[in-house]
Design an enzyme around this catalytic site. Structure first.
Site, PDB file in Angstrom:
ATOM      1  N   GLU B  49      40.150  35.284  35.017  1.00 41.57           N
ATOM      2  CA  GLU B  49      39.516  35.678  33.762  1.00 41.57           C
ATOM      3  C   GLU B  49      40.619  35.982  32.782  1.00 41.57           C
ATOM      4  O   GLU B  49      41.489  36.815  33.053  1.00 41.57           O
ATOM      5  CB  GLU B  49      38.675  36.938  33.962  1.00 41.57           C
ATOM      6  CG  GLU B  49      37.210  36.640  34.132  1.00 41.57           C
ATOM      7  CD  GLU B  49      36.390  37.908  34.286  1.00 41.57           C
ATOM      8  OE1 GLU B  49      35.342  37.822  34.914  1.00 41.57           O
ATOM      9  OE2 GLU B  49      36.813  38.974  33.791  1.00 41.57           O
ATOM     10  N   ASP B  60      35.793  48.186  26.025  1.00 45.16           N
ATOM     11  CA  ASP B  60      36.932  48.378  26.907  1.00 45.16           C
ATOM     12  C   ASP B  60      37.493  49.780  26.851  1.00 45.16           C
ATOM     13  O   ASP B  60      37.491  50.427  25.805  1.00 45.16           O
ATOM     14  CB  ASP B  60      38.033  47.369  26.549  1.00 45.16           C
ATOM     15  CG  ASP B  60      37.683  45.972  27.033  1.00 45.16           C
ATOM     16  OD1 ASP B  60      37.541  45.800  28.264  1.00 45.16           O
ATOM     17  OD2 ASP B  60      37.521  45.075  26.195  1.00 45.16           O
TER      18      ASP B  60
END
Ligand SMILES: Cc1ncc(COP(=O)(O)O)c(C=O)c1O
Lengths: 399, 268
Positions: B49, B60
């Protein structure tokens, strides 16, 4: 379809708005949508909201004919909608009361908020104290310094202020951090969003709570001036005070609606916060709208003397009204806003917020182009007590 | 069938679970991403990824936020990430690459233009964190038409009634976020995850990846027992942040080898 029928059931204003968030928040937003839908049809909820606006906020706020200012600017008559006279000093409280009542209805005991100028943070801390809720406010580290008096006010009201040091350390980063808190504490926490932006249903519900401003004007203007204004002017950060006064006027097609963005050091300088005037559509903070971005789709830093307008996006309904041609959007630079700030102090004895001074500055430009019997209604969204340090600094004065 | 689909079939044939490793493209340096990708594969990663840097990574935690800031300081944007993938493909034509990021950089490039460029560069799947199925409208279809797998998230707050709706637009694999919170959060309750996965499997027959909160061989093993793929992000990015340039590849490899041992221990 009428312009006022939006958003659709998925929160879209034409191509704008929507729900662009990570999966973890989808259920919470759906819960909020369903609960708000019930609340707004519940006469007891609406009655309590109105009671609070009247007895706690002090509504209706007056409309005031600024005769000396009008004379000075030479041309149209300028009227001010006095949101600066609300409890806590700005329009922000209309929305925080509405959302706090929703939070209580949903059984959430902890509220969080983001703030730029600190006005929304203060308004959130205020209602949290009023209804007995825990309150955490996220604020860009830069703004914590710029708006120190408001930080202290929030603390006095019992809120925890968390400075955010990521990114550009301003409002957009505070919003990111509030979203992160919400993702983590989604079951116990209500996110009181401070402007008519964010994922659906926020732009809609914030607008609905702020529409009290425009609705009052619709009855006050004929009483005071004998008719509706020719133009309504409001500053646009995220767009809540502007949509609050614009929306009830949308069906009044002869009334020009003018939104004023922060031009900072000038559009040409690139140092501004005017996405509608100089940006392009994109996705940020859960919705699609005009944004300030570079060619790679990265959000660019904004600049404005006024912390409350220092935001790279704008509520989706404004993007829609711009494209539909129902509202116009212009930019006012820092120095023009500062001059209008002093004008209002000297000619009317009113110290306006720097955000609101942008709207006054646009009236200064427009008034001389109109006739003496024409009317400009300016939304004076807040008072300037919070800004005296900034104004002193810009004027080279140490307090 | 896509490279992602083939990878899961091949692993299943060998009775193995997938290890999916995340790094942010351009962190710590523009020229280090492709060598890091090869190192991840050598150390046992099955799928890579690749995070696309964004100025406002709302979902995040601090570790990946900092990685994004470093990458942006290195002036890495979506076009660079595609170029890095094309470069990686010169020496690796089998390991799937999934781009993970936020909507705006893709929106800015244009979904159609992006999908074609991504396919041409050798990208296999795309996860845009802030495009839920409700907003994916044409987007997932555009990706599929270009031969990319649109990957979607499920979370502990996803009601059972929604799983089918998400599964209907997703392909490649389903990514279950094991925690309420941002990337890099701690503490993972494997019993809870296990129950949730069982529910999801009733409505979705895509391979199930589980991410968030996996930081060592033990947690990787625990998750590999209940899922088809183990996704590790912040722990690897953390290693990258703390390594000097000459120890970078070695430290990342050692960490991923350890995670691989954990994943494989679950199949024994
Ligand atoms: C007095 C005042 N006016 C305007 C704004 C801008 O927000 P909005 O565009 O949502 O009205 C702020 C924001 O802090 C404010 O404090």
């Amino acid at each position: 379809m009428k312009l006022t029928d939006l958003p659709d059931s998925h929160g879209h204003f034409g191509p704008y708005g929507g729900i662009f968030v990570a999966e973890t928040l989808m259920a919470a937003l759906e819960e909020l949508r369903v609960e708000y839908d019930k609340a707004r049809q519940d006469p007891a909820f609406m009655a309590e909201f109105e009671y609070e606006l009247k007895h706690y906020v002090g509504r209706p706020s007056p409309v005031y004919h600024a005769k000396r200012l009008s004379e000075q600017y030479g041309g149209a008559q300028i009227y001010l909608k006095r949101e600066d006279l609300n409890h806590t000093g700005a329009h922000k409280i209309n929305n925080t009361i509405g959302q706090a009542l929703l939070a209580r209805r949903m059984g959430k005991k902890r509220v969080i908020a983001e703030t730029g100028a600190g006005q929304h943070g203060v308004a959130s801390a205020t209602v949290a104290a009023r209804y007995g809720m825990e309150c955490v406010v996220y604020m860009g580290a830069e703004d914590v310094i710029r708006q120190a008096p408001n930080v202290f006010r929030m603390k006095l009201l019992g809120a925890t202020v968390v400075p955010v040091s990521s990114g550009s350390k301003t409002l957009k980063d505070a919003l990111n951090e509030a979203m992160r808190d919400w993702v983590t504490n989604v079951e116990s926490t209500f996110y009181i969003l401070g402007t008519a932006a964010g994922p659906h249903p926020y732009p809609m519900l914030v607008r609905d709570f702020q529409c009290v401003i425009g609705r009052e004007c619709l009855t006050q203007m004929p009483e005071l001036a004998g008719r509706q204004p020719d133009a309504v002017i409001a500053c646009v950060g995220g767009g809540s005070n502007a949509i609050g006064i614009f929306h009830p006027y949308i069906p009044h097609e002869k009334v020009r609606l003018i939104g004023v963005e922060a031009g900072g050091s000038g559009i040409a300088s690139g140092k501004h916060a005017a996405p509608l005037s100089a940006g392009s559509p994109g996705v940020l903070h859960g919705f699609r709208s005009y944004l300030m971005q570079d060619e790679n789709g990265q959000i660019i830093e904004t600049h404005s003397v006024s912390a409350g307008l220092d935001y790279p996006g704008v509520g989706p309904e404004h993007s829609w009204l711009k494209d539909a041609g129902r509202a116009e959007y212009v930019a006012i630079n820092d120095d023009e806003a500062m001059a209008a700030f002093h004008d209002l102090c000297r000619f009317e004895g009113i110290i306006p917020a720097l955000e609101s001074s942008h709207a006054v500055a646009q009236a200064k430009k427009l008034a001389p182009t109109l006739k003496k019997d024409q009317i400009i209604l300016v939304n004076l969204s807040g008072r300037g007590d919070k800004d005296i340090n900034t104004v002193a600094k810009v004027s080279g004065i140490t307090l | 069938m896509s490279r992602i689909g083939q990878t899961f079939i091949a692993l299943k044939a060998h009775n193995k679970k997938a290890l999916i490793t995340f790094i942010t493209a351009g962190d710590p340096g523009k020229g280090l991403t492709v060598p890091l990708m090869h190192a991840l594969v050598e150390a046992g990663a099955d799928i890579i990824e690749l995070g696309v840097p964004f100025s406002d990574p709302m979902a995040d935690g601090p570790v990946i936020q900092r990685a994004s800031e470093r990458a942006l300081a290195n002036k890495v944007g979506l076009k660079d990430v595609l170029a890095m993938t094309a470069d990686f493909r010169k020496n690796n034509t089998t390991t799937p690459v999934v781009l993970m990021g936020y909507a705006n950089p893709v929106e800015r490039m244009g979904y159609q233009t992006f999908a074609q460029a991504a396919k041409a560069a050798g990208v296999d799947g795309v996860l845009t964190v802030d495009i839920p199925p409700e907003e994916s409208h044409g987007v997932a279809d555009v990706f599929k038409a270009a031969g990319l797998d649109p990957i979607f998230l499920l979370s502990p707050t996803t009601p059972e009634s929604r799983v089918e709706q998400v599964a209907a637009v997703a392909s490649g694999f389903m990514y279950y976020v094991s925690l309420k919170g941002v990337t890099g959060s701690a503490a993972l309750d494997t019993d809870e995850v296990s129950r949730k996965i069982a529910t999801i499997r009733r409505h979705c027959d895509l391979p199930m990846g589980v991410g968030f909160g996996i930081r060592d061989a033990a947690t990787a093993e625990a998750v590999a027992r209940i899922a088809d793929a183990v996704v590790v992000g912040s722990r690897i990015v953390n290693e990258i942040e703390n390594a000097s340039e000459n120890e970078l590849i070695g430290r990342v490899k050692a960490l991923v080898q350890d995670l691989r041992r954990g994943v494989d221990a679950a199949s024994k």
